[in-house]
Each structure stands twice: as C-alpha cells, then as structure tokens.
Design an enzyme around this catalytic site. Sequence first.
Site, PDB file in Angstrom:
ATOM      1  N   CYS A 170       0.825  -1.211   0.000  1.00 38.00           N
ATOM      2  CA  CYS A 170       0.000   0.000   0.000  1.00 38.00           C
ATOM      3  C   CYS A 170       0.863   1.268   0.000  1.00 38.00           C
ATOM      4  O   CYS A 170       1.764   1.421   0.842  1.00 38.00           O
ATOM      5  CB  CYS A 170      -0.923  -0.014   1.227  1.00 38.00           C
ATOM      6  SG  CYS A 170      -1.779   1.539   1.518  1.00 38.00           S
ATOM      7  N   TYR A 171       0.581   2.174  -0.916  1.00 34.05           N
ATOM      8  CA  TYR A 171       1.329   3.431  -1.012  1.00 34.05           C
ATOM      9  C   TYR A 171       1.196   4.248   0.265  1.00 34.05           C
ATOM     10  O   TYR A 171       2.187   4.766   0.799  1.00 34.05           O
ATOM     11  CB  TYR A 171       0.820   4.234  -2.211  1.00 34.05           C
ATOM     12  CG  TYR A 171       1.317   5.663  -2.243  1.00 34.05           C
ATOM     13  CD1 TYR A 171       2.619   5.963  -2.668  1.00 34.05           C
ATOM     14  CD2 TYR A 171       0.496   6.714  -1.834  1.00 34.05           C
ATOM     15  CE1 TYR A 171       3.074   7.276  -2.677  1.00 34.05           C
ATOM     16  CE2 TYR A 171       0.937   8.027  -1.846  1.00 34.05           C
ATOM     17  CZ  TYR A 171       2.230   8.304  -2.268  1.00 34.05           C
ATOM     18  OH  TYR A 171       2.690   9.597  -2.285  1.00 34.05           O
TER      19      TYR A 171
END
Length: 481
Positions: A170-171
């Site tokens: 996840c960014y």
Amino acid sequence: MFSTSKIKSVDFYRKIPRDLTEASLSGAGLSLVAALSMMFLFGMELSNYLTVSTSTTVIVDKSSDGDFLRIDFNISFPALSCEFASVDVSDILGTNRLNITKTIRKFSIDPDLRPTGAEFHSGPISHYIKHGDEVDEEPVDGSVPLTAQNFDKYSHIHQILVVNFFAPWCYWSNRLKPAWEKTAKTIRERYDPELDGRILLGKVDCTQEPDLCRRHHIQGYPSIRIFRKGSDVRDDHGHHDHESYYGDRDEDSLVKTMEALVAAIPVESQKPALEGKSANMSQNAKRPAPLTGGCRIEGYVRVKKVPGNLVISARSGAHSFDPSQMNMSHVISNLSFGRKIAPRVMSDVKRLIPYLGGSHDRLNGRPFINHRDLGANVTIEHYLQIVKTEVITRGSHKLVEEYEYTAHSSLAQSLYVPVTKFHFELSPMQVLITENPKSFSHFITNVCAIIGGVFTVAGILDSILHNTIRMMKKVELGKNF
C-alpha cells in the site's frame, strides 16, 4: 279544439278488451323468465355504469415535477464497513458528486443484517492529510510487531494500545511508516513500556495476519486504531468499542496525539481510561471505529433526468483497499424513484387499476450475494430503465404520479476495487392512464333497450309457442284446415 275521439285516434298503444284475451300457462312462464331477465340485465348495466373504466396511452414525457428525480434507497452490505462506505452520483452531462453525506444515514450491521448500535457518524474527513517528508533515511523500528498470538496479551497489559494495521504493497502505508516508527520510538523513550505501561504503539501486517485484521474489521490501509484496556473486547472477539484515528500522519501530529492520550492517565492508575479526551486534539482526528464489518445505507439523492449512475463503494483519499478482500454483496430493502406515495393513496389506486404499482419497487427484498464462486474483484451492477406513469381522473385531476422500472442485474469481475453500481436511464415516453367518463343518458338508453328488447323477444316466443300448441291440438283431433 280537438275532440276526444280525434285525440284517441293517435294512440299507439290501443287496448284489447280483457274479455277478448286469453291467459295461458306458457305465457305466464315466459313472463316470469322475461321479468327475471330484465332484472339481471339491468343489474349488469348498473354495475358497468358504476365501474371505473380507464384508457392507457403512451405520450412524450411532459413532466411537471422539475428537472431532477429523487432516488430513495435502503441497502445493507454485510461486508462493507461504514467507515469507508461512500455514495457517489454521476451522469452523462458531467455531474460527479462523491461521498454524499447530507441526505445519507449509515448504521453498522452484523452478518445477519441486524443493527449493532446507533447511527454511524463518519464526520467530515479532510481531503488532505499531512504526511511526513519522503526522505531516504535508515529505517527505524520503534513499534512492536503484533500477531494473533500476542495481540490480546499486549492489549491487556497497556492502558492504551495504538495499532497501525498496514499492507506492505500500500502506497499510503509506506508513506506513514517512517513517521509511525519515529513516533513509536519517541513515545517508547518518554513512556517506557516496562516502567510506565500506559501506552504502546504496535503494527500489524495484514498480509501476514489476515484473520486478525478481519477480526477488527480492517478494510482500508493504513488503519490506525486506539484500543483502551478493559473496554475493547466483549464476549469472545465480539464487538469492539475502540476508536479510529483520521488525523494528520506526520511525526509531530502523531506525537501530539499520543501525548494527549496519555495525559489523562495517571502513572499509578490501573483503572480503564474510557473517556480520555484532550482539548488540543481536533474533533475530527479520532472517532469511534465501526462496531462490525457491515453497513446499512439509507437515504435519498436527487439526480438529473438523464442517464447516470448511483455507485456505492469503499472510498478514501488516504487509504488503499485490497480488491481481492472486498465483497460488495448486498440486500436491497428499498429502491424507488420519484416522490413517495402514501400507502393509502396507492391502495385506493390499486382498487381502480390493479396492475399499477407492480414495478414501483421491483428490487425490494432481493439479495445479491457473491459467494466467492466467481472469485475476487466482483462488481455487482444493476441496469434500470425507468418509465413515468400518471393517472388522471375526471376533471383532469392528477390522482397519482409514479415511476416504475425494469431491472437487469449481473455480477462481473473487475480490474479495480469492486463497487455496487446502479445504471439508470429514463424513458423519453410516459404512460398516461385516464379515467373514461360515462354518460348517464347512455345508461338510461341502454336500460330502455333492455326492457323493450326483452319484452319484444318474449312476445315473439310466446306467439310461436302458443301457435305451435294449437296446431298440435288440431292434429290430435283430426281436423283439417
């Protein structure tokens, strides 16, 4: 002046002296049958006169209710958290309204669709959440890795346990990681877990601990949860009364938040801190987390009368979602268009027009469940074609105005985060049902025709029967004409 005899000469109904007439048994029987026939036909004619008749026509839509259409809905999602549930509207004219909240209400529900508490208030979430600077530094590990085996142990030891549920891919989780670890290290130095014990910062990798994340209803990454000792676990992993943090994610903001949490707890206190608040914390920084992983969404939206979409999905400007874990199964309790019609009015209309209203709420009560037999990333779409119907009574009075629709639904795999989508399209035509007026003079004419017709036919039958009987008697006596 005319004499009486001249007046009598125009009599159409000349009388035969009673002494010159002959009563017969067959004539009496035909008279009774004729009288009963007249009464029966009169009753039928009266019933037809009192029955409302309508005519149905299809014309170009001449709506008088404005350029907008109201959509009412009540939909339950057993596996979509109220924390991220979003209602969006778009159309072909370019309208795009995201996360509508003014006319929408959300309630947390359990897998059996039962509500688990009061209305869920997501509150205003800032469109911009501040993060720490992205700089290349040596990684710092300050938070404690938590697993299904040690989570309960730490939550029972420390007064406050703040957990970062994240996913390595996840960014936003990676943006949070440096600030989170630095904050955890700072808090550990100020409040030693072994000596102080009031607060501890931990982390859970949801790709390694999916059951633990599912137990706490984690659907977006990263999710920061605040657990307070003694108030979080009921029954055996039942409902959780903890909070979610929605504030800024830079180191300074996180440290201030943790300091505010600790400030309300004395060092020597061993009692649960259930109401720790701080005036320095933003009202929007933390709110109660959803009690369960499901959500019932109800309310209404107003849309333009052009083809468009009503979309319900998981949405956040600072979280990521794992499409393979999203399940958009739902049960539609209500989905209707236009102004609400009072049940009494609809009941009265159905007595006149039984077929009306059959498609006003066609999808009500229908479940659309993804049992994972199609795999992950399943979007559920409904294609709705809407037709307006008006009922006009005598005197051009509009009795009811409603929108009926047809529905076709499908489940299809998607490359993106799954959604539930309602495509709606209004027909340019409308159905006009008009009450046909009935003339009283026409009713009287029909009654007269019934009486005269039956009387005449009965007379003809009586004459034929009488002459036939006479002929048969003459034959029996051997007489010749």
